[in-house]
Design an enzyme around this catalytic site. Sequence first.
Site, PDB file in Angstrom:
ATOM      1  CB  CYS A 241      -0.879  -0.034   1.249  1.00 35.58           C
ATOM      2  SG  CYS A 241      -1.701   1.524   1.569  1.00 35.58           S
ATOM      3  CG  ASN A 250      -3.602  -8.189  -3.973  1.00 32.20           C
ATOM      4  OD1 ASN A 250      -2.799  -7.342  -4.340  1.00 32.20           O
ATOM      5  ND2 ASN A 250      -4.874  -8.145  -4.281  1.00 32.20           N
TER       6      ASN A 250
HETATM    7 ZN    ZN Z   1      -6.298  -4.796  -4.497  1.00 30.05          ZN
END
Ligand code: ZN
Length: 307
Positions: A241, A250
């Site tokens: 992120c 993920n």
């Molecule tokens: Zn995603």
Amino acid sequence: MIDVHVHEVGTRDGLQSVPFFVPTETKKRWCSAEARAGVGEIEVCSFVPVRLLPQFADAAEVVAHALTLEGLTVAALAPNLKGAQRAIELGVHKINYVLSVSESHNRANVRRSTEESVNDFARVVELARSVPEGRRPKIVAGLATALGCTIEGKVPEARVREIAAQVVAAGADELIVADTVGYADPASVRRLFKALRSDVGAMSIKAHFHDTRGLGLANVLAALDADVRAFDASLGGLGGCPYAPGASGNICTEDLVFMLEAMGLKTGVDLEQLIALRGEIQEALKDQPFHGTIAKAGLPKGFEKAA
Ligand code: ZN
């Protein structure tokens, strides 16, 4: 027969956060090897303006290659009509049109309200319907930030159901419900997916989880309870992120396949091939952080895949 479908998104969600251009040959090899390992669907790229995401400058070439892989459903992400248009021209099988349920997140991401994105989605459906039947792609609505948002915090379940109803009314073929920032927990997952299932009937609902806070596989289990039978995942959990450096991305494809097969749920994916590919891609991506545990720990003694 496959019990649970595992779809790869590392080539899109993962590569999106890699700060250097990954050679086209590596992307093609990745798609080929996953298809060979039995992964039935790959989100191979994103159709966003190249100046915003130079990583996908070679999208046309990667799609063309993926379309030669037998038995593979080739999906691509599109955040707007223009991207969808390009994806249709190139002949992808599925367009994952992503919009954020959270108003602020949608504005930050694509500079328009969620309502404008829903209207845009309706135009994508219309465009797809003008394509002759045999070549017509499926149009999937991806609902981002459905389980929480870094700007707004909690996202009300009623809001998710309302947006889901709107995209279904607009003609979505399938839904992807995404915990984009890893805020979900098993209880919220079970509640939301059960509610959506009762709203949309038999339509395919896929779950897209991030393992940002370590609850990724727990959330998969909760979604299985709510009859979800398709999941996105990323090889090596690639894709962090941008606002949380070092955070995992993920849920990890190979860990997901391991869990499902160990539980007796057939995925059709060869775990050894997947683990070998992870090593290869990790080497190609140099110092990018890879997550997940099964590749490091190895399969348990006596492990048997689902019969
Ligand atoms: Zn995603």
